[in-house]
Design an enzyme around this catalytic site. Structure first.
Site, PDB file in Angstrom:
ATOM      1  N   HIS A 134      46.024  30.590  19.426  1.00 31.53           N
ATOM      2  CA  HIS A 134      44.973  30.673  18.404  1.00 31.53           C
ATOM      3  C   HIS A 134      45.263  29.730  17.226  1.00 31.53           C
ATOM      4  CE1 HIS A 134      42.665  33.928  20.282  1.00 31.53           C
ATOM      5  NE2 HIS A 134      43.835  34.332  20.728  1.00 31.53           N
ATOM      6  N   ASP A 177      44.845  26.254  17.919  1.00 28.62           N
ATOM      7  CA  ASP A 177      44.115  24.992  18.180  1.00 28.62           C
ATOM      8  C   ASP A 177      42.853  24.859  17.334  1.00 28.62           C
ATOM      9  OD1 ASP A 177      42.720  26.860  19.765  1.00 28.62           O
ATOM     10  OD2 ASP A 177      42.718  25.617  21.585  1.00 28.62           O
ATOM     11  N   LEU A 237      44.152  31.952  32.661  1.00 25.63           N
ATOM     12  CA  LEU A 237      44.869  30.729  33.048  1.00 25.63           C
ATOM     13  C   LEU A 237      43.928  29.521  33.044  1.00 25.63           C
ATOM     14  CD1 LEU A 237      47.107  32.151  35.941  1.00 25.63           C
ATOM     15  CD2 LEU A 237      47.722  31.797  33.545  1.00 25.63           C
ATOM     16  N   SER A 238      42.823  29.657  32.353  1.00 20.91           N
ATOM     17  CA  SER A 238      41.882  28.547  32.147  1.00 20.91           C
ATOM     18  C   SER A 238      41.236  28.034  33.425  1.00 20.91           C
ATOM     19  CB  SER A 238      42.563  27.380  31.437  1.00 20.91           C
ATOM     20  OG  SER A 238      42.779  27.739  30.128  1.00 20.91           O
ATOM     21  N   SER A 239      40.741  28.954  34.218  1.00 26.67           N
ATOM     22  CA  SER A 239      39.992  28.528  35.401  1.00 26.67           C
ATOM     23  C   SER A 239      38.749  27.758  34.957  1.00 26.67           C
ATOM     24  CB  SER A 239      39.599  29.721  36.257  1.00 26.67           C
ATOM     25  OG  SER A 239      38.826  30.622  35.505  1.00 26.67           O
ATOM     26  N   GLU A 277      31.821  23.949  27.114  1.00 23.35           N
ATOM     27  CA  GLU A 277      32.179  25.364  26.996  1.00 23.35           C
ATOM     28  C   GLU A 277      31.477  25.989  25.765  1.00 23.35           C
ATOM     29  OE1 GLU A 277      35.397  26.388  28.874  1.00 23.35           O
ATOM     30  OE2 GLU A 277      35.407  28.434  28.144  1.00 23.35           O
ATOM     31  N   ASP A 312      42.920  23.952  26.187  1.00 24.38           N
ATOM     32  CA  ASP A 312      42.862  24.127  27.648  1.00 24.38           C
ATOM     33  C   ASP A 312      42.366  22.864  28.333  1.00 24.38           C
ATOM     34  OD1 ASP A 312      43.493  26.644  26.841  1.00 24.38           O
ATOM     35  OD2 ASP A 312      41.544  27.532  27.305  1.00 24.38           O
TER      36      ASP A 312
HETATM   37  C1  GLA Z   1      41.565  30.226  24.838  1.00 23.64           C
HETATM   38  C2  GLA Z   1      40.846  29.009  24.263  1.00 23.64           C
HETATM   39  C3  GLA Z   1      41.852  28.027  23.656  1.00 23.64           C
HETATM   40  C4  GLA Z   1      42.788  28.715  22.671  1.00 23.64           C
HETATM   41  C5  GLA Z   1      43.370  29.991  23.300  1.00 23.64           C
HETATM   42  C6  GLA Z   1      44.172  30.787  22.315  1.00 23.64           C
HETATM   43  O1  GLA Z   1      42.356  29.862  25.938  1.00 23.64           O
HETATM   44  O2  GLA Z   1      40.108  28.365  25.279  1.00 23.64           O
HETATM   45  O3  GLA Z   1      41.160  26.974  23.035  1.00 23.64           O
HETATM   46  O4  GLA Z   1      42.146  28.990  21.469  1.00 23.64           O
HETATM   47  O5  GLA Z   1      42.370  30.826  23.835  1.00 23.64           O
HETATM   48  O6  GLA Z   1      45.305  30.089  21.928  1.00 23.64           O
END
Ligand code: GLA
Length: 392
Positions: free
Chosen positions: A40, A42, A129-131, A164, A176
């Site tokens: 949190h 970025d 995990l940022s799919s 997004e 991400d």
């Molecule tokens: C998600 C968001 C990122 C970042 C994280 C928390 O993954 O996509 O941009 O803010 O939460 O660090």
């Protein structure tokens, strides 16, 4: 062992050919990520230290005669959109990531060719995990390749972030998409989210990165995420109005925050405290990694988790349980939740020779104490998005 990138791309290609009855013109893939530290931060112009993992999404793409975008997620039916009229869906759908990316590439000035798209991958969905970033980047690389365009990688990552925001409704930061685009095998990536300056930091040998998926998915994650962003902005706005040179929480040191915290309401104060201390931890963590000081790195991971739990309030009992189980296991340097929080995964850095023991302890302890089953595995650190080879 997770299947290789080559084989994930190959699966997408074969599935495309079976489904659309022709060979694709291009294939691209992009990885999911873990964030080692810097949560949190970025969207507060701060620092992050993520790494791309060996779980990826591949997009096989081929041309169509008409000007439609027809996509198949590998399960279920095709979805079809007119390329000249791409809008976010009313009820959020996986297709929003692809239509968003296509729409924003088109917005740069070149109308895109109609395309068939087949998506195949193994980044678990909804696990933090940022799919979604993996899907956006794989789609962007595939579309760019098929249309013969050139877009620099950093710009591609930013475009995917915008997709997004504008199509999926999550006002995420850049982390991400950036690491899914620019990650490097066996390296973490330290990123200054203000200037977008970055550097790769090698992960020392002899350690494993263990991912533990709690299986918890909180329905309100997107709205809670956006709310945290607002709370940070509120704090930053008040501090900026009183302290010269401050435009974001990134500019606030711990000493300054302590001096001015009386101006903030209790919630904003806690949110700001997390962000300010987390930025310090990222910088110290990158230095610790470079010096091979894994004890220090692990300690910073635990501190980060505590701060996310107490001050940022994005952890949950299941994530805390995993971190506690890790802390009680031999051979563990550190552990913390990773990603936005509200459920999802925790990560643990362990000495290789202890990995098996840590995994069995996590499996058994998690089930005994939470009544749920965790999914626990070792992740290798892989490289960012790429255009794959098509076999002749
Ligand atoms: C998600 C968001 C990122 C970042 C994280 C928390 O993954 O996509 O941009 O803010 O939460 O660090």
């Amino acid at each position: 062992m997770s299947p290789s990138r080559d084989s994930i791309e190959q699966q997408a290609v074969s599935a495309y050919t079976r489904h659309f009855g022709a060979n694709p013109l291009a294939v691209a893939s992009a990885p999911g990520r873990v964030n080692l530290i810097g949560e949190h931060t970025d969207y507060n112009d701060g620092y992050v230290l993520p790494a791309a993992i060996d779980r990826a999404t591949a997009v096989a793409i081929g041309p169509r005669e008409d000007d439609r975008l027809v996509m198949n997620p590998g399960s279920g039916q095709d979805s079809s959109f007119a390329l000249r009229r791409l809008y976010p869906s009313e009820r959020r759908a996986w297709t929003d990531y692809l239509t968003g990316v296509a729409s924003l590439i088109q917005e740069r000035g070149t109308p895109l060719r109609g395309a068939n798209i087949f998506v195949y991958g193994n980044v678990p969905r909804g696990a933090g995990l940022s799919s979604s970033a993996a899907l956006e980047l794989a789609a962007a690389f595939a579309i760019i390749e098929m249309n013969g365009l050139t877009i620099p990688p950093v710009e591609t990552a930013r475009l995917c972030q915008r997709a997004e925001h504008e199509f999926a409704g999550v006002r995420c930061g850049i982390m991400d998409q950036f690491v899914s685009c620019l990650g490097r095998r066996d390296n973490a990536l330290i990123l200054d989210c203000r200037s977008l300056a970055f550097d790769h930091v090698p992960i020392p040998a002899g350690v494993d990165l263990i991912v533990c998926d709690t299986g918890v998915k909180r329905a309100l994650a997107a709205s809670e995420y956006n709310r945290r962003r607002d709370e940070c902005n509120r704090g930053a706005g008040i501090l900026a109005s009183r302290i010269q040179g401050v435009t974001a929480l990134r500019d606030v040191s711990r000493a300054l925050l302590e001096e001015f915290e009386g101006l903030l309401d209790p919630v904003a104060r806690r949110r700001c405290m997390h962000v300010v201390t987390e930025n310090e931890r990222v910088v110290r963590s990158a230095a610790a990694l470079r010096n091979g000081d894994l004890e220090e790195f692990g300690k910073l991971m635990y501190d980060s988790h505590m701060s996310l739990r107490r001050d940022f309030e994005v952890s949950c009992p299941e994530l805390d349980l995993v971190v506690d189980l890790c802390a009680g296991s031999s051979g563990v340097y550190g552990a913390r939740m990773t990603g936005a929080g509200f459920g999802g995964c925790a990560i643990c850095l362990a000495k290789k020779e202890y990995t098996e023991g840590v995994i069995s302890r996590l499996n058994a302890g998690y089930q005994a104490k939470s009544g749920r089953k965790a999914s626990v595995y070792v992740c290798a650190i892989d490289s960012g998005a790429r255009v794959g080879q098509l076999e002749q």
